[in-house]
Design a protein around this motif. Structure first.
Motif, PDB file in Angstrom:
ATOM      1  N   LYS A 164       0.835  -1.196   0.000  1.00  0.00           N
ATOM      2  CA  LYS A 164       0.000   0.000   0.000  1.00  0.00           C
ATOM      3  C   LYS A 164       0.873   1.251   0.000  1.00  0.00           C
ATOM      4  CE  LYS A 164      -3.750   2.243   2.453  1.00  0.00           C
ATOM      5  NZ  LYS A 164      -4.582   2.267   3.633  1.00  0.00           N
ATOM      6  N   THR A 165       1.932   1.235   0.797  1.00  0.00           N
ATOM      7  CA  THR A 165       2.846   2.377   0.835  1.00  0.00           C
ATOM      8  C   THR A 165       3.531   2.558  -0.511  1.00  0.00           C
ATOM      9  OG1 THR A 165       3.242   1.954   3.193  1.00  0.00           O
ATOM     10  CG2 THR A 165       4.809   3.364   2.060  1.00  0.00           C
ATOM     11  N   ALA A 166       3.942   1.476  -1.143  1.00  0.00           N
ATOM     12  CA  ALA A 166       4.579   1.543  -2.458  1.00  0.00           C
ATOM     13  C   ALA A 166       3.596   2.086  -3.493  1.00  0.00           C
ATOM     14  CB  ALA A 166       5.094   0.182  -2.870  1.00  0.00           C
ATOM     15  N   ALA A 167       2.349   1.650  -3.428  1.00  0.00           N
ATOM     16  CA  ALA A 167       1.337   2.134  -4.364  1.00  0.00           C
ATOM     17  C   ALA A 167       1.075   3.618  -4.147  1.00  0.00           C
ATOM     18  CB  ALA A 167       0.048   1.329  -4.213  1.00  0.00           C
ATOM     19  N   THR A 188       3.180   5.801  -2.897  1.00  0.00           N
ATOM     20  CA  THR A 188       4.370   6.512  -3.367  1.00  0.00           C
ATOM     21  C   THR A 188       4.378   6.610  -4.882  1.00  0.00           C
ATOM     22  OG1 THR A 188       5.606   5.697  -1.457  1.00  0.00           O
ATOM     23  CG2 THR A 188       6.890   6.534  -3.304  1.00  0.00           C
ATOM     24  N   GLN A 189       4.012   5.519  -5.539  1.00  0.00           N
ATOM     25  CA  GLN A 189       3.961   5.535  -6.996  1.00  0.00           C
ATOM     26  C   GLN A 189       2.917   6.537  -7.485  1.00  0.00           C
ATOM     27  OE1 GLN A 189       3.064   1.767  -8.775  1.00  0.00           O
ATOM     28  NE2 GLN A 189       3.608   2.447 -10.822  1.00  0.00           N
ATOM     29  N   MET A 190       1.766   6.587  -6.812  1.00  0.00           N
ATOM     30  CA  MET A 190       0.720   7.528  -7.204  1.00  0.00           C
ATOM     31  C   MET A 190       1.199   8.968  -7.012  1.00  0.00           C
ATOM     32  SD  MET A 190      -2.176   7.724  -8.531  1.00  0.00           S
ATOM     33  CE  MET A 190      -3.395   6.488  -8.207  1.00  0.00           C
ATOM     34  N   GLU A 191       1.890   9.241  -5.903  1.00  0.00           N
ATOM     35  CA  GLU A 191       2.417  10.585  -5.656  1.00  0.00           C
ATOM     36  C   GLU A 191       3.425  10.981  -6.734  1.00  0.00           C
ATOM     37  OE1 GLU A 191       3.987  11.060  -1.711  1.00  0.00           O
ATOM     38  OE2 GLU A 191       2.199  10.180  -0.798  1.00  0.00           O
ATOM     39  N   LEU A 192       4.272  10.046  -7.118  1.00  0.00           N
ATOM     40  CA  LEU A 192       5.257  10.324  -8.165  1.00  0.00           C
ATOM     41  C   LEU A 192       4.589  10.621  -9.502  1.00  0.00           C
ATOM     42  CD1 LEU A 192       8.048   7.714  -7.366  1.00  0.00           C
ATOM     43  CD2 LEU A 192       8.158  10.190  -7.089  1.00  0.00           C
ATOM     44  N   GLN A 193       3.534   9.884  -9.814  1.00  0.00           N
ATOM     45  CA  GLN A 193       2.802  10.124 -11.060  1.00  0.00           C
ATOM     46  C   GLN A 193       2.166  11.513 -11.048  1.00  0.00           C
ATOM     47  OE1 GLN A 193       0.133   6.791 -11.381  1.00  0.00           O
ATOM     48  NE2 GLN A 193       1.694   5.447 -12.279  1.00  0.00           N
ATOM     49  N   VAL A 194       1.640  11.918  -9.897  1.00  0.00           N
ATOM     50  CA  VAL A 194       1.045  13.252  -9.781  1.00  0.00           C
ATOM     51  C   VAL A 194       2.126  14.313  -9.973  1.00  0.00           C
ATOM     52  CG1 VAL A 194      -0.032  14.859  -8.154  1.00  0.00           C
ATOM     53  CG2 VAL A 194      -0.903  12.521  -8.361  1.00  0.00           C
ATOM     54  N   GLN A 195       3.285  14.110  -9.354  1.00  0.00           N
ATOM     55  CA  GLN A 195       4.373  15.077  -9.485  1.00  0.00           C
ATOM     56  C   GLN A 195       4.880  15.172 -10.920  1.00  0.00           C
ATOM     57  OE1 GLN A 195       7.357  13.961  -6.637  1.00  0.00           O
ATOM     58  NE2 GLN A 195       6.182  14.743  -4.887  1.00  0.00           N
ATOM     59  N   VAL A 196       4.961  14.038 -11.594  1.00  0.00           N
ATOM     60  CA  VAL A 196       5.387  14.037 -12.993  1.00  0.00           C
ATOM     61  C   VAL A 196       4.376  14.806 -13.851  1.00  0.00           C
ATOM     62  CG1 VAL A 196       5.728  12.561 -15.034  1.00  0.00           C
ATOM     63  CG2 VAL A 196       6.806  11.958 -12.851  1.00  0.00           C
ATOM     64  N   ALA A 197       3.099  14.604 -13.601  1.00  0.00           N
ATOM     65  CA  ALA A 197       2.065  15.331 -14.345  1.00  0.00           C
ATOM     66  C   ALA A 197       2.168  16.834 -14.092  1.00  0.00           C
ATOM     67  CB  ALA A 197       0.680  14.812 -13.963  1.00  0.00           C
ATOM     68  N   GLU A 198       2.420  17.216 -12.856  1.00  0.00           N
ATOM     69  CA  GLU A 198       2.581  18.632 -12.530  1.00  0.00           C
ATOM     70  C   GLU A 198       3.807  19.222 -13.223  1.00  0.00           C
ATOM     71  OE1 GLU A 198       2.708  18.751  -8.283  1.00  0.00           O
ATOM     72  OE2 GLU A 198       0.532  18.513  -8.068  1.00  0.00           O
ATOM     73  N   LEU A 199       4.898  18.463 -13.251  1.00  0.00           N
ATOM     74  CA  LEU A 199       6.102  18.933 -13.930  1.00  0.00           C
ATOM     75  C   LEU A 199       5.875  19.102 -15.433  1.00  0.00           C
ATOM     76  CD1 LEU A 199       8.873  16.873 -12.110  1.00  0.00           C
ATOM     77  CD2 LEU A 199       8.511  19.335 -11.993  1.00  0.00           C
ATOM     78  N   ARG A 200       5.153  18.172 -16.018  1.00  0.00           N
ATOM     79  CA  ARG A 200       4.845  18.298 -17.451  1.00  0.00           C
ATOM     80  C   ARG A 200       4.020  19.545 -17.720  1.00  0.00           C
ATOM     81  NH1 ARG A 200       3.686  11.951 -18.582  1.00  0.00           N
ATOM     82  NH2 ARG A 200       5.852  11.368 -18.917  1.00  0.00           N
TER      83      ARG A 200
END
Length: 94
Positions: free
Chosen positions: A17-20, A22-34
């Motif tokens: 659950k923690t890994a999932a 973290t992965q979701m947070e990273l995807q959100v950050q990548v979308a924000e960076l784009r």
């Protein structure tokens, strides 16, 4: 016995659950960076367009001033151009 298995599975599920999360947070950050890159690209493009307009306006102004000078004093302008051309010729030889 079943309780021991559930107890052993519990921490593994929390790690997943923690890994999932973290992965979701990273995807959100990548979308924000784009999105930020797109905004920066648009800003740079707008600045470039504005700079082009300023340079074009200055070039037109200098061209008009040069034309006026040639009309007002053609002999002086011709001698200046000949002198500059002579100097460029001297430097180009070397």
């Amino acid at each position: 016995m079943a309780e021991k298995k559930l107890a052993a599975v519990g921490p593994e599920m929390e790690v997943e659950k923690t890994a999932a999360d973290t992965q979701m947070e990273l995807q959100v950050q990548v979308a924000e960076l784009r999105a930020e890159i797109v905004r920066l690209t648009e800003t740079v493009s707008a600045i470039g367009s504005g700079a082009k307009a300023v340079v074009q306006g200055e070039a037109e102004l200098m061209t008009e001033r040069l034309r006026e000078r040639v009309r007002d004093d053609p002999i002086s302008t011709l001698l200046t151009v000949a002198g500059v051309a002579f100097l460029v010729g001297l430097f180009a030889r070397r």
